[in-house]
Write an enzyme that holds these catalytic residues in place. Structure first.
Site, PDB file in Angstrom:
ATOM      1  N   ASP A  34       0.824  -1.220   0.000  1.00  0.00           N
ATOM      2  CA  ASP A  34       0.000   0.000   0.000  1.00  0.00           C
ATOM      3  C   ASP A  34       0.856   1.267   0.000  1.00  0.00           C
ATOM      4  OD1 ASP A  34      -2.185  -1.781   0.376  1.00  0.00           O
ATOM      5  OD2 ASP A  34      -1.888  -1.715   2.541  1.00  0.00           O
ATOM      6  N   GLU A 209     -11.409   1.180  -3.550  1.00  0.00           N
ATOM      7  CA  GLU A 209     -10.709   1.605  -2.337  1.00  0.00           C
ATOM      8  C   GLU A 209      -9.439   2.357  -2.711  1.00  0.00           C
ATOM      9  OE1 GLU A 209     -10.091  -2.203  -0.441  1.00  0.00           O
ATOM     10  OE2 GLU A 209      -8.526  -2.784  -1.847  1.00  0.00           O
TER      11      GLU A 209
END
Ligand SMILES: *[C@@H]1O[C@H](CO)[C@@H](O)[C@H](O)[C@H]1NC(C)=O
Ligand SMILES: *[C@@H]1O[C@H](CO)[C@@H](O)[C@H](O)[C@H]1NC(C)=O
Ligand SMILES: *[C@@H]1O[C@H](CO)[C@@H](O)[C@H](O)[C@H]1NC(C)=O
Ligand SMILES: *[C@@H]1O[C@H](CO)[C@@H](O)[C@H](O)[C@H]1NC(C)=O
Ligand SMILES: *[C@@H]1O[C@H](CO)[C@@H](O)[C@H](O)[C@H]1NC(C)=O
Ligand SMILES: *[C@@H]1O[C@H](CO)[C@@H](O)[C@H](O)[C@H]1NC(C)=O
Ligand SMILES: *[C@@H]1O[C@H](CO)[C@@H](O)[C@H](O)[C@H]1NC(C)=O
Ligand SMILES: *[C@@H]1O[C@H](CO)[C@@H](O)[C@H](O)[C@H]1NC(C)=O
Ligand SMILES: *[C@@H]1O[C@H](CO)[C@@H](O)[C@H](O)[C@H]1NC(C)=O
Length: 588
Positions: A34, A209
């Site tokens: 991420d 997301e």
């Protein structure tokens, strides 16, 4: 028609010419998922990246680079238990710190992230604890603030400063409950939020997301991840003239994915964009290096790709592979300051007096204070580990242990490596006491090579007695792939009283070799067993290599002394052809 071809040709030629810098992916090898990166001219033209850490402590590693090729760990934003006491009790390996976004605004660095209680029901209002960490000096671990909490009931939060000074945060709800990208204004000092509005639902992929907003040429661009963090992972983008929308989807979505390809780099997505010193655009994203057997025990890593973004147009991303051509990169000076080392450096320590355990060491949740001591009196030049009641699995494989889990580790950052730790095991006295080395993903996914005291039943000539045994245990929930090599063998009697070197090696990308030898007698080494990388291909984290000490639930705390810790990277496998050359994989 001719004109079209000519334009195409020129565009390609320009790109090939301009992409004249070579670099290797991943830029942050190993457990660095991420990613979020920024370029900060005010800090000596330095690039900074943050990544997720889940239940690992210290958490939210911050890497810095001056050339986008050498990345140094400079601090962990989450480095004091008081910053986030809840991390100590969160259940489930997929809990903890999810995607962090790093940004710089007017002299302050911001890390906005979410502590997820992933064992709570998807719709529980206390499932997501959103956080804002700040610092004026990311090179100083202690300068990271305690977090400001804000009440958004979702995750993947990312701040954006609009021209009028308003700060907006984008994020997403648990997609099973209510999918779609959300936005609200926020006061970053207090965490006070404006109303939450749904601004885009993505292009139809599951789990929209990882949103980030960028403003360019009068447009607000909203870039997100879709498809879940597995093989369908992708990056999509939309834009609007007003930050509130309506957002128009890019006709070329997904703008980045390796889904459906047979590339070595898979699960590509969750990207962030930044401009370098020369105003060229780059994207970072997460990806896994998926072996021929489907395994990727190193987990989700950080990759980078050049982006062409013409005025008023959509950004165009290059395909992600291991050997990349990117925008011209100036070779800046090495990053000064910060306590860590280059992300892919080798590591060795003898824990001499005064040695400080730097930010590269990782625990699972908080370490119990006093269980880790460098060069204690009488045991100079060693790291003392006091055993925990719980082993690395713990009582249920998902909960915090009341008295902690004694484990200290560092990330695996090379495909092939040798890791060893010299252990003094003379204090083992009772049944089931155990020390050893582990390659650890989470409480339910790890391979341990330990020495453990087990009762040897009485024979005609000998009484029952405790004997030291070498044991490899493989814990995994990946059902088809539980290692068939779980093994237990008695320690040779001639090794009694000797310091032992416990090692984990990866000689190929599918298996971990677990081996032990008396110090200085490598040729006598015993390979006790193998751990299969598929058993560690699960969830959100990546492989850690470390040392543990436990009584496996039994009585009698004991100490072990680690006198030498060595990690040597042997190879970064980053292309199918290098796999082919070395192992003959992927033969058609
Ligand atoms: C690489 O490309 C940049 C433009 O992006 C140019 O300024 C530089 O001179 C080129 N370098 C080489 C070695 O061709
Ligand atoms: C920039 O680099 C110089 C020389 O290495 C150093 O003295 C200075 O502190 C650095 N400044 C920042 C803001 O990092
Ligand atoms: C969450 O979902 C469950 C099952 O669907 C439901 O019973 C419960 O009321 C919901 N809770 C909240 C806070 O919405
Ligand atoms: C944020 O809240 C603080 C405290 O109420 C206030 O002083 C500050 O002006 C607010 N900031 C903005 C940008 O509204
Ligand atoms: C997202 O989907 C929901 C449910 O279908 C819909 O009500 C909403 O209007 C959509 N949002 C946007 C911004 O299109
Ligand atoms: C974390 O939890 C363990 C086990 O309950 C406890 O021993 C330790 O003191 C806690 N640490 C902090 C900093 O809260
Ligand atoms: C191992 O530790 C014991 C005591 O804990 C000590 O007596 C012994 O000298 C140590 N052995 C080595 C090889 O350092
Ligand atoms: C990797 O090494 C292990 C252990 O030696 C072996 O069993 C396995 O077949 C090897 N894998 C490949 C693909 O060569
Ligand atoms: C870990 O400890 C638990 C409880 O003490 C025990 O049941 C389990 O067998 C141990 N196993 C492993 C592999 O950690």
């Amino acid at each position: 028609m001719l004109f079209t071809y000519l334009t195409l040709f020129l565009t390609l030629a320009l790109r090939v010419w301009a992409h004249n810098a070579t670099y290797q992916n991943p830029i942050l090898p190993g457990f660095h998922p991420d990613p979020s990166c920024i370029f900060v001219p005010e800090w000596n033209n330095t690039y900074f990246c943050a990544s997720s850490s889940f239940l690992v402590f210290p958490g939210i590693p911050i890497h810095a680079s001056n050339d986008l090729r050498r990345f140094k760990l400079i601090s962990n934003a989450l480095n004091r238990p008081e910053q986030l006491p809840g991390l100590n009790t969160t259940k489930r390996a997929t809990s903890g710190i999810w995607a962090s976004t790093i940004r710089y605004h007017e002299g302050t660095f911001y890390v906005v992230t979410t502590h997820v209680y992933d064992d709570y029901p998807k719709n529980a209002t206390n499932r997501f604890d959103n956080l804002i960490f700040t610092t004026k000096d990311p090179f100083d671990e202690n300068a990271w603030s305690d977090p400001v909490h804000f009440g958004f009931q979702g995750y993947d939060t990312s701040p954006f400063w609009d021209d009028d000074g308003t700060v907006y945060i984008t994020g997403t709800f648990a997609w099973e409950v209510k999918p779609g990208i959300q936005m609200f204004s926020i006061n970053l000092t207090t965490g006070a939020m404006g109303p939450v509005r749904n601004i885009w639902n993505g292009t139809g992929g599951s789990a929209p997301e990882g949103p980030h907003i960028y403003k360019k040429d009068g447009w607000y661009y909203l870039m997100i991840a879709e498809g879940g963090t597995g093989s369908g992972h992708m990056v999509t983008i939309a834009r609007a003239k007003s930050i509130h929308g309506p957002y128009e989807s890019c006709p070329y979505n997904p703008v980045l994915t390796n889904g459906g390809s047979d590339y070595y780099f898979q699960n590509l997505g969750h990207a962030d964009l930044f401009q370098d010193k020369n105003k060229n655009w780059w994207a970072v994203a997460l990806s896994v290096r998926q072996g021929p057997d489907g395994s990727y025990p190193m987990g989700r890593e950080t990759v980078m790709t050049p982006v062409t973004w013409a005025e008023g147009r959509w950004p165009v991303f290059e395909k992600v592979t291991g050997k990349m051509n990117g925008w011209h990169l100036d070779s800046g000076p090495a990053v000064q300051g910060g306590e860590g080392s280059l992300v892919d450096s080798n590591f060795e320590s003898t824990f001499s007096p005064g040695y400080v355990l730097g930010p590269g060491f990782a625990h699972w949740r908080f370490p119990v204070v006093g269980n880790y001591a460098v060069s204690p009196k009488g045991h100079e030049n060693s790291l003392q580990l006091k055993s925990s009641l719980a082993n690395l699995t713990g009582h249920d494989g998902r909960s915090a242990e009341p008295k902690g889990q004694t484990f200290i580790s560092r990330r695996q950052t090379h495909s092939l490596f040798e890791f060893s730790a010299t252990l003094n095991v003379s204090e083992l006295q009772k049944e089931d006491q155990e020390v050893g080395v582990s390659v650890f993903l989470d409480q339910l996914h790890h391979y341990d090579l330990g020495i453990v005291l087990s009762t040897q039943p009485a024979t005609a000539t000998k009484r029952a007695r405790l004997v030291p045994q070498f044991r490899v245990r493989g814990i995994t929930t990946v059902p088809a792939f539980i290692s068939p090599t779980i093994a237990q063998i008695p320690m040779p009697e001639t090794w009694t009283g000797k310091s032992l070197s416990f090692g984990i090696n990866a000689k190929n990308i599918t298996h971990y070799e677990m081996q032990v030898a008396p110090v200085g007698r490598k040729k006598d080494r015993i390979v006790v067993g193998y751990g299969n990388g598929l058993g560690l291909t699960w969830g959100f984290t990546g492989a850690l290599l470390g040392v543990y000490a436990t009584t496996n639930g039994g009585e009698g705390e004991f100490s072990t002394y680690v006198s030498d810790w060595e990690y040597v990277g042997k190879q970064q496998v980053n292309s199918l052809s290098s796999l082919m050359d070395r192992f003959g994989y992927f033969n058609p």
